[in-house]
Design a protein around this motif. Structure first.
Motif, PDB file in Angstrom:
ATOM      1  N   HIS A 193       5.271  21.832  -5.578  1.00 23.64           N
ATOM      2  CA  HIS A 193       6.230  21.737  -6.673  1.00 23.64           C
ATOM      3  C   HIS A 193       6.197  20.353  -7.327  1.00 23.64           C
ATOM      4  O   HIS A 193       6.356  20.222  -8.560  1.00 23.64           O
ATOM      5  N   THR A 194       6.019  19.310  -6.526  1.00 29.57           N
ATOM      6  CA  THR A 194       6.038  17.947  -7.080  1.00 29.57           C
ATOM      7  C   THR A 194       4.656  17.484  -7.525  1.00 29.57           C
ATOM      8  O   THR A 194       4.546  16.521  -8.299  1.00 29.57           O
ATOM      9  N   GLY A 195       3.609  18.118  -7.010  1.00 30.26           N
ATOM     10  CA  GLY A 195       2.256  17.714  -7.369  1.00 30.26           C
ATOM     11  C   GLY A 195       1.749  16.512  -6.595  1.00 30.26           C
ATOM     12  O   GLY A 195       0.717  15.927  -6.953  1.00 30.26           O
ATOM     13  N   LEU A 196       2.423  16.102  -5.545  1.00 33.40           N
ATOM     14  CA  LEU A 196       1.979  14.957  -4.742  1.00 33.40           C
ATOM     15  C   LEU A 196       0.834  15.366  -3.822  1.00 33.40           C
ATOM     16  O   LEU A 196       0.955  16.330  -3.076  1.00 33.40           O
ATOM     17  N   PRO A 197      -0.300  14.655  -3.848  1.00 34.61           N
ATOM     18  CA  PRO A 197      -1.389  14.960  -2.910  1.00 34.61           C
ATOM     19  C   PRO A 197      -0.903  14.801  -1.468  1.00 34.61           C
ATOM     20  O   PRO A 197      -0.204  13.823  -1.146  1.00 34.61           O
ATOM     21  N   PRO A 198      -1.259  15.716  -0.579  1.00 30.29           N
ATOM     22  CA  PRO A 198      -0.754  15.659   0.797  1.00 30.29           C
ATOM     23  C   PRO A 198      -1.089  14.366   1.524  1.00 30.29           C
ATOM     24  O   PRO A 198      -0.284  13.885   2.329  1.00 30.29           O
TER      25      PRO A 198
ATOM     26  N   PHE B  49       0.835  -1.211   0.000  1.00 33.03           N
ATOM     27  CA  PHE B  49       0.000   0.000   0.000  1.00 33.03           C
ATOM     28  C   PHE B  49       0.868   1.259   0.000  1.00 33.03           C
ATOM     29  O   PHE B  49       0.374   2.367  -0.169  1.00 33.03           O
ATOM     30  N   GLY B  50       2.165   1.066   0.219  1.00 26.91           N
ATOM     31  CA  GLY B  50       3.055   2.209   0.229  1.00 26.91           C
ATOM     32  C   GLY B  50       4.500   1.786   0.370  1.00 26.91           C
ATOM     33  O   GLY B  50       4.819   0.589   0.452  1.00 26.91           O
TER      34      GLY B  50
ATOM     35  N   ARG C 135      -0.222   4.506  -9.828  1.00 27.04           N
ATOM     36  CA  ARG C 135      -1.015   4.015  -8.696  1.00 27.04           C
ATOM     37  C   ARG C 135      -0.787   4.928  -7.489  1.00 27.04           C
ATOM     38  O   ARG C 135       0.359   5.286  -7.180  1.00 27.04           O
ATOM     39  N   PRO C 136      -1.842   5.322  -6.762  1.00 27.46           N
ATOM     40  CA  PRO C 136      -1.722   6.289  -5.644  1.00 27.46           C
ATOM     41  C   PRO C 136      -1.220   5.647  -4.355  1.00 27.46           C
ATOM     42  O   PRO C 136      -1.916   5.634  -3.327  1.00 27.46           O
ATOM     43  N   LEU C 137      -0.027   5.105  -4.391  1.00 25.59           N
ATOM     44  CA  LEU C 137       0.548   4.495  -3.192  1.00 25.59           C
ATOM     45  C   LEU C 137       1.136   5.576  -2.285  1.00 25.59           C
ATOM     46  O   LEU C 137       1.553   6.645  -2.738  1.00 25.59           O
ATOM     47  N   ASN C 138       1.188   5.242  -1.009  1.00 18.85           N
ATOM     48  CA  ASN C 138       1.727   6.182  -0.028  1.00 18.85           C
ATOM     49  C   ASN C 138       3.252   6.177  -0.071  1.00 18.85           C
ATOM     50  O   ASN C 138       3.885   5.186  -0.452  1.00 18.85           O
ATOM     51  N   ILE C 139       3.841   7.279   0.353  1.00 15.48           N
ATOM     52  CA  ILE C 139       5.292   7.373   0.510  1.00 15.48           C
ATOM     53  C   ILE C 139       5.593   7.855   1.927  1.00 15.48           C
ATOM     54  O   ILE C 139       5.034   8.842   2.403  1.00 15.48           O
ATOM     55  N   SER C 140       6.452   7.130   2.617  1.00 16.52           N
ATOM     56  CA  SER C 140       6.795   7.453   4.002  1.00 16.52           C
ATOM     57  C   SER C 140       8.246   7.919   4.063  1.00 16.52           C
ATOM     58  O   SER C 140       9.138   7.271   3.496  1.00 16.52           O
ATOM     59  N   VAL C 141       8.474   9.046   4.743  1.00 13.85           N
ATOM     60  CA  VAL C 141       9.812   9.649   4.823  1.00 13.85           C
ATOM     61  C   VAL C 141      10.148   9.926   6.285  1.00 13.85           C
ATOM     62  O   VAL C 141       9.325  10.478   7.030  1.00 13.85           O
ATOM     63  N   ASN C 142      11.353   9.547   6.684  1.00 10.05           N
ATOM     64  CA  ASN C 142      11.811   9.808   8.050  1.00 10.05           C
ATOM     65  C   ASN C 142      12.232  11.271   8.204  1.00 10.05           C
ATOM     66  O   ASN C 142      12.887  11.830   7.321  1.00 10.05           O
TER      67      ASN C 142
ATOM     68  N   CYS D 124       9.022  12.642  -2.870  1.00 14.63           N
ATOM     69  CA  CYS D 124       7.705  13.141  -3.288  1.00 14.63           C
ATOM     70  C   CYS D 124       7.594  13.202  -4.808  1.00 14.63           C
ATOM     71  O   CYS D 124       6.543  12.878  -5.387  1.00 14.63           O
ATOM     72  N   ARG D 125       8.659  13.619  -5.472  1.00 14.92           N
ATOM     73  CA  ARG D 125       8.630  13.662  -6.934  1.00 14.92           C
ATOM     74  C   ARG D 125       8.480  12.257  -7.512  1.00 14.92           C
ATOM     75  O   ARG D 125       7.730  12.040  -8.478  1.00 14.92           O
ATOM     76  N   GLU D 126       9.173  11.294  -6.915  1.00 18.93           N
ATOM     77  CA  GLU D 126       9.061   9.913  -7.381  1.00 18.93           C
ATOM     78  C   GLU D 126       7.643   9.378  -7.168  1.00 18.93           C
ATOM     79  O   GLU D 126       7.043   8.789  -8.078  1.00 18.93           O
ATOM     80  N   ALA D 127       7.085   9.585  -5.973  1.00 15.20           N
ATOM     81  CA  ALA D 127       5.739   9.075  -5.685  1.00 15.20           C
ATOM     82  C   ALA D 127       4.690   9.725  -6.573  1.00 15.20           C
ATOM     83  O   ALA D 127       3.706   9.086  -6.983  1.00 15.20           O
ATOM     84  N   ALA D 128       4.880  11.009  -6.885  1.00 18.16           N
ATOM     85  CA  ALA D 128       3.913  11.722  -7.729  1.00 18.16           C
ATOM     86  C   ALA D 128       3.908  11.177  -9.158  1.00 18.16           C
ATOM     87  O   ALA D 128       2.915  11.353  -9.896  1.00 18.16           O
ATOM     88  N   SER D 129       4.983  10.493  -9.549  1.00 14.29           N
ATOM     89  CA  SER D 129       5.067   9.959 -10.918  1.00 14.29           C
ATOM     90  C   SER D 129       4.405   8.599 -11.051  1.00 14.29           C
ATOM     91  O   SER D 129       4.294   8.082 -12.169  1.00 14.29           O
ATOM     92  N   TRP D 130       3.979   7.980  -9.947  1.00 14.47           N
ATOM     93  CA  TRP D 130       3.392   6.650 -10.021  1.00 14.47           C
ATOM     94  C   TRP D 130       1.933   6.738 -10.485  1.00 14.47           C
ATOM     95  O   TRP D 130       1.147   7.523  -9.921  1.00 14.47           O
TER      96      TRP D 130
END
Length: 608
Positions: free
Chosen positions: A455-460, A376-377, A427-434, A419-425
């Motif tokens: 800037h990246t266009g990733l939904p919050p 899922f992410g 499929r709307p998978l989650n991205i988790s960042v430390n 965020c830029r990488e996740a925005a390019s997918w």
């Protein structure tokens, strides 16, 4: 004829008397004129003397004033110079000052020699302390006998204060009042030479504040200055001035202490511990939202070094070790530290250029819901491939980045890339960042997140920030404000490494978390330690009670996965399921090109 002459004599006498009277009258007028002239000259002279800003005075041989100008009278609280006539310094000054002034007068009168430009301290009639530059010469009569003295004084208070200020600026730190770097170097050189001759030991203690930059960044430079003043005051109280111990501020948040005449090495350690404890106790009473401790490095003359540069270098090396081993402690220099410090500083220098050289990269580890083989992410994890050292472990370079504040630049880079990488997918998978504790404390953290999302266009709602408990306890007020601002953007927040902090339950109540992440140390021990298994069950139950999803990280065996499945853990990640890899390895999951496959040992095991 004779008779006629006798009759004419009274007329002649009367005429002579008249001429004499006229002569006397003219002489009297002349005298009166001269007197008026003298009076006018005296008045003019008095006026001139009274207008002189300097103090002019005449004293007799007993020290009583015979004449003063207005400047003397006003300074000593007298309305009229005539009021001072007949008075002595005992009538006008404090006893100690009067004795000193009169003793100086008697020295001039008895020796018959003038004293020129001597500096005298007085307190004027308004209570103001002043310094006077005074010249005194013997007063002699026509027989060359000394009948008193004549004095001239000039107020040199401002000049004296300026000289003292120049001396202070040359030798002292203006903020703390401690000795400055130049003065410290001079005194340390003198101490080393004295101890070399007498074959004695001395210690140099280098003290540095931990996380001082954060105080300046978060609370402002005024708060930082106040903290430096507090540290100087508190640490100085622990020094024994009678033994010659002294402290200096070398610059920034760096202080140095010299402890001479050591009876044994442990004495330097006891001094370091007293200073650290005093700072800690003082810090507990401060209202600052960013507590600051100190670390100390100690080097000994002559065992560790025999000259100032080497002593300071070695104490700096020991200080670096103290910081790397947990901060708030002291360490003695050891010869092995030099090589380690050089290696570490070289690595830090290389890390500063790692982004520009393209040496940093992200790998991604899938996160699964138990019962599903599709992630899922992903959690984005930072890697550094050094051109000569190869892969540098995150456990080595992440703390290095945090200590040097490079984590701010690196952390922002990670967020932008992830965020830029996740925005390019597709499929709307989650991205988790430390998120580092240092990042969380910068004032514009939420604004930076907002700008990256735009800037990246990733939904919050697809971004999840993982925050450790240690990041929360260092500055809870700032952390709470930042997390609330991030939540307002629609970004989700997870508590990372849950259970390893000091107040996990309190943090869950205080901070706006969306998820709990169980630390891998508990997962690894569930089959070896019943307490660990009990803690995991409790955290899972806590999550269900609070309505928060719980994810277990570090799942490395089938037994661990089975335990979590039986305890109704909802989400998992770990090497057993999939190792962190470049995102291209997970194209099936991110783009839906085909059915994604696990590549860990769990690939052949049904989950759930």
């Amino acid at each position: 004829m004779a008779k006629r002459n006798n009759l004419e004599r009274p007329a002649a006498d009367s005429s002579s008397l008249s001429r004499e009277l006229q002569t006397l009258r003219r002489e009297n007028e002349t005298l009166l004129g001269e007197k008026r002239a003298w009076s006018e000259e005296l008045a003019l002279l008095t006026a001139m003397i009274d207008q002189v800003p300097d103090h002019l005075f005449v004293k007799d041989t007993t020290g009583r004033y015979l004449r003063v100008n207005k400047g003397v009278a006003i300074d000593l609280g007298q309305l009229n110079p005539d009021e001072m006539i007949g008075k002595s310094d005992f009538d006008l000054h404090a006893l100690e000052v009067a004795r000193r002034l009169i003793a100086d007068d008697q020295s001039v009168i008895q020796s018959g020699r003038a004293k020129l430009d001597i500096e005298e301290f007085i307190v004027d009639g308004a209570g103001t302390q002043k310094w006077l530059s005074t010249s005194k010469v013997p007063l002699r009569n026509s027989r060359n006998e000394i009948t008193g003295l004549i004095g001239v004084s000039r107020d040199v208070t401002r000049r004296r204060e300026a000289e003292e200020r120049v001396h202070f600026l040359a030798h002292c730190d203006t903020l703390t009042g401690l000795a400055n770097r130049n003065t410290f170097y001079k005194r340390l050189d003198e101490a080393i030479e004295a101890h070399r001759i007498s074959n004695r030991r001395l210690a140099v203690l280098l003290l540095d504040l931990d996380r001082f930059k954060e105080v300046n960044d978060l609370l402002g430079h005024a708060a930082g200055d106040a903290l430096l003043q507090t540290v100087a005051r508190v640490a100085s109280r622990e020094l024994d001035n009678g033994k010659g111990e002294f402290m200096a501020r070398l610059g920034g948040d760096e202080f140095a202490i010299v402890a001479p005449d050591l009876s044994d090495l442990a004495e330097a350690g006891r001094l370091a511990q007293r200073v650290l404890e005093a700072i800690r106790i003082e810090n507990e009473g401060l209202s600052t939202a960013a507590p600051v401790a100190a670390s100390i490095g100690v080097a000994i003359f002559p065992e560790d070094a025999s000259d100032r540069p080497s002593l300071l270098s070695h104490s700096d090396t020991a200080l670096y070790r103290a910081k790397s081993e947990g901060r708030g402690i002291y360490r003695f220099f050891e010869s092995s530290m030099g090589h380690e410090l050089r290696e570490r500083r070289t690595l830090e220098c290389d890390l500063r250029n790692a982004i520009a050289r393209g040496e940093l990269s992200l790998v991604y580890q899938p996160q699964y819901r138990i019962g599903s083989e599709e992630p899922f992410g992903f959690e984005a994890l930072l890697r550094w491939r050094h051109p000569t050292k190869g892969d540098v472990p995150p456990s080595v370079f992440i703390p290095l980045a945090e200590e040097s504040s490079l984590i701010l630049q690196i952390g922002e880079w990670v967020l932008r890339v992830a965020c830029r990488e996740a925005a390019s997918w597709p499929r709307p998978l989650n991205i988790s960042v430390n998120i580092s504790a240092v990042q969380l404390r910068i004032p514009n953290f939420a604004q930076m997140i907002h700008e990256i999302l735009l800037h990246t266009g990733l939904p919050p709602n697809r971004l999840e920030l993982e925050v450790t408990e240690s990041a929360l306890i260092q500055d809870p007020n700032r952390a709470l404000a930042s997390l609330r601002q991030v939540k307002a953007l629609g970004v989700r927040v997870a508590m990372d490494d849950f259970g390893t902090g000091h107040s996990s339950l309190s943090n869950l109540r205080t901070f706006p978390f969306d998820k709990i992440k169980i630390d891998r140390s508990f997962i690894r021990a569930v089959h070896r330690n019943e307490q660990a298994a009990t803690i995991v069950r409790a955290v899972l139950g806590l999550g269900r009670g609070l309505g928060l999803p719980v994810i277990a990280e570090g799942v490395e065996t089938a037994a661990e996965l089975e335990f979590l499945s039986q305890e109704l853990c909802g989400e998992v990640q770990g090497y057993f399921l999939n190792r962190p890899q470049p995102i291209a390895s997970f194209r099936a999951a991110t783009h839906g090109d085909s059915v994604p496959q696990m590549d860990g040992p769990a690939a052949n095991i049904h989950i759930g």
